[in-house]
Write a protein that holds these residues in place. Structure first.
Motif, PDB file in Angstrom:
ATOM      1  N   GLU A 127       0.604  -1.367   0.096  1.00 14.17           N
ATOM      2  CA  GLU A 127       0.085   0.214  -0.170  1.00 14.17           C
ATOM      3  C   GLU A 127       0.884   1.093  -0.216  1.00 14.17           C
TER       4      GLU A 127
ATOM      5  N   TRP B 118      -1.010  -5.873  10.162  1.00 14.86           N
ATOM      6  CA  TRP B 118      -2.317  -5.162  10.528  1.00 14.86           C
ATOM      7  C   TRP B 118      -2.957  -5.972  11.213  1.00 14.86           C
TER       8      TRP B 118
ATOM      9  N   GLY C 197      -7.669  -4.912  11.175  1.00 18.81           N
ATOM     10  CA  GLY C 197      -8.971  -5.385  10.259  1.00 18.81           C
ATOM     11  C   GLY C 197      -9.586  -5.015   9.276  1.00 18.81           C
ATOM     12  N   SER C 198      -9.960  -5.659   8.263  1.00 18.78           N
ATOM     13  CA  SER C 198     -10.576  -5.758   7.026  1.00 18.78           C
ATOM     14  C   SER C 198     -10.596  -4.397   6.532  1.00 18.78           C
TER      15      SER C 198
ATOM     16  N   CYS D 118      -8.229  -1.542   6.827  1.00 18.83           N
ATOM     17  CA  CYS D 118      -7.702  -1.703   5.985  1.00 18.83           C
ATOM     18  C   CYS D 118      -7.852  -0.871   4.811  1.00 18.83           C
ATOM     19  N   LYS D 119      -9.119  -0.737   4.856  1.00 18.55           N
ATOM     20  CA  LYS D 119      -9.926   0.026   3.189  1.00 18.55           C
ATOM     21  C   LYS D 119      -9.976   1.316   3.506  1.00 18.55           C
TER      22      LYS D 119
ATOM     23  N   GLU E 209      -6.433  -5.352   0.960  1.00 14.71           N
ATOM     24  CA  GLU E 209      -7.315  -6.066   1.204  1.00 14.71           C
ATOM     25  C   GLU E 209      -5.950  -6.660   1.964  1.00 14.71           C
ATOM     26  N   THR E 210      -6.667  -7.414   3.357  1.00 15.01           N
ATOM     27  CA  THR E 210      -6.327  -8.490   4.053  1.00 15.01           C
ATOM     28  C   THR E 210      -5.737  -8.903   3.451  1.00 15.01           C
ATOM     29  N   SER E 211      -4.898 -10.033   4.146  1.00 15.80           N
ATOM     30  CA  SER E 211      -3.315 -10.749   3.215  1.00 15.80           C
ATOM     31  C   SER E 211      -2.807 -12.044   4.212  1.00 15.80           C
TER      32      SER E 211
ATOM     33  N   GLY F  13      -0.892 -11.236   8.699  1.00 14.45           N
ATOM     34  CA  GLY F  13      -2.636 -10.477   8.534  1.00 14.45           C
ATOM     35  C   GLY F  13      -2.134  -9.066   7.450  1.00 14.45           C
TER      36      GLY F  13
ATOM     37  N   CYS G  56      -1.756  -5.128   4.845  1.00 11.45           N
ATOM     38  CA  CYS G  56      -2.934  -4.536   4.060  1.00 11.45           C
ATOM     39  C   CYS G  56      -2.705  -4.460   3.456  1.00 11.45           C
TER      40      CYS G  56
ATOM     41  N   LYS H  45      -3.924  -5.201  -3.925  1.00 12.18           N
ATOM     42  CA  LYS H  45      -4.497  -6.430  -4.535  1.00 12.18           C
ATOM     43  C   LYS H  45      -4.633  -6.033  -6.334  1.00 12.18           C
TER      44      LYS H  45
END
Length: 352
Positions: A13, A107, A110-111, A114-115, A179-181, A185, A187, A190
């Motif tokens: 990011e 991160w 949470g997702s 992240c956004k 996205e979290t991945s 964990g 951020c 993608k």
């Protein structure tokens, strides 16, 4: 920030956690660990200084403009909007960045956040540069076309709302790709492919930096020509009262814009270099440079209120008066060093 080995694939990011990758890359050897620890300590110290100056300084800007009727002018409302953007940038981005940095890029939010967090930083950059563009055009119109209909406070408020809406539109693609991945964990961005990422990076550079600054430079150049023309042909008495006030405001706005351009430029260059020049592979110290660029971006938020205080007497006096009232309420008595004499003065325009 993707702290793994796929950074060159574009899965990182462009937000506040970028320095975590540099920290992880440097922590692979025992000798590097000590340097990384020292660098982290320096970063945290600088973050703290920037946070304190920006939070206090921009809060004072907001208080002074909102509480004083004579400060509620067209230019000051734009300055207020810039201070709100700087204050939000400082109070949200730095507190979220520090834990991610300390945790080595993990991160923990949470997702959903992240956004939110990383796009918010980009949105605030757009709001800042759009505000600087709007205030430059408003000054151009007021100085170069003084006999035509001028902006009212009502219209300024509408423009400010439009600025925030316009700032949200460019970050919509960014929100979609975050996205979290991964097992850690993180951020990450993608993107469908590297070309899509490059297009977005180029888009940000043009519309968040290059194009607005070109418009601003054109506006202030035209203002300079007009003021020079007036100084040669106008009434000397009127010049003494009006021209100096106008020049003072324009000079301050020019410096604020220059600070933005200088502080944000390194970050833009590094992202263009990363996406179009394979910077990470060609230069081992790339992430050290990114940390510097990122701190410069944060420092801009702290520099603006300092600039207002140094360059404009009306704002400086208003701040001193506000601080005097605060001290009087806290200690219950007057402090001679802070008191501002009450006197009748003649002013043409009390904008900051």
């Amino acid at each position: 920030m993707n702290s793994g080995s796929n950074i060159s694939e574009g899965e990182l990011e462009r937000g506040i956690g970028i320095n975590a990758t540099m920290g992880n890359n440097m922590g692979t050897a025992g000798a590097s660990d000590g340097f990384s620890t020292d660098l982290t300590a320096i970063k945290l110290f600088l973050y703290a200084i920037i946070f304190l100056i920006s939070a206090v300084g921009n809060s004072l800007v907001c208080i002074v403009i909102l509480r004083r009727k004579r400060m509620k002018t067209v230019t000051n409302y734009f300055i207020l909007n810039l201070a709100i953007a700087d204050l939000t940038f400082t109070c949200i981005c730095i507190p979220f960045d520090v834990p991610v940095d300390v945790m080595g890029g993990l991160w923990p939010y949470g997702s959903l956040l992240c956004k939110v967090i990383f796009p918010l930083q980009t949105l605030l950059h757009f709001a800042s540069i759009f505000t600087l563009t709007a205030v430059s055009l408003s000054r151009y119109w007021a100085i170069n076309h003084p006999l035509r209909r001028q902006l009212s406070i009502k219209w300024v408020k509408r423009i400010i709302v439009g600025i925030w809406i316009a700032s949200l539109i460019p970050v919509t693609p960014y929100i979609r790709v975050l996205e979290t991945s991964g097992p850690r964990g993180t951020c990450d961005e993608k993107w469908p492919n590297k070309d899509a990422r490059r297009v977005y990076t180029a888009f940000l550079f043009v519309f968040e930096y290059l194009l607005p600054l070109t418009v601003i430079a054109g506006a202030y150049t035209s203002i300079g020509w007009e003021l020079r023309r007036r100084s040669q042909t106008g009434n000397p008495c009127l010049q003494d009262l009006q021209a100096e006030e106008t020049k003072s405001i324009v000079r301050m706005l020019k410096i604020v814009t220059l600070l933005f351009a200088v502080c944000v430029l390194p970050n833009n260059i590094f992202w263009m270099w990363l996406d179009f020049g394979d910077a990470e592979e060609k230069y081992k110290g790339f992430w050290d440079l990114v940390v510097f660029g990122h701190l410069m971006t944060f420092a801009n938020s702290a520099a603006n209120p300092i600039c207002y205080t140094i360059l404009h007497g009306s704002y400086r006096k208003a701040v001193k008066d506000q601080l005097s009232k605060v001290f009087n309420r806290i200690f219950g008595r007057h402090h001679a060093g802070w008191d501002i004499p009450k006197q009748r003065t003649v002013t043409i325009n009390s904008t900051i």
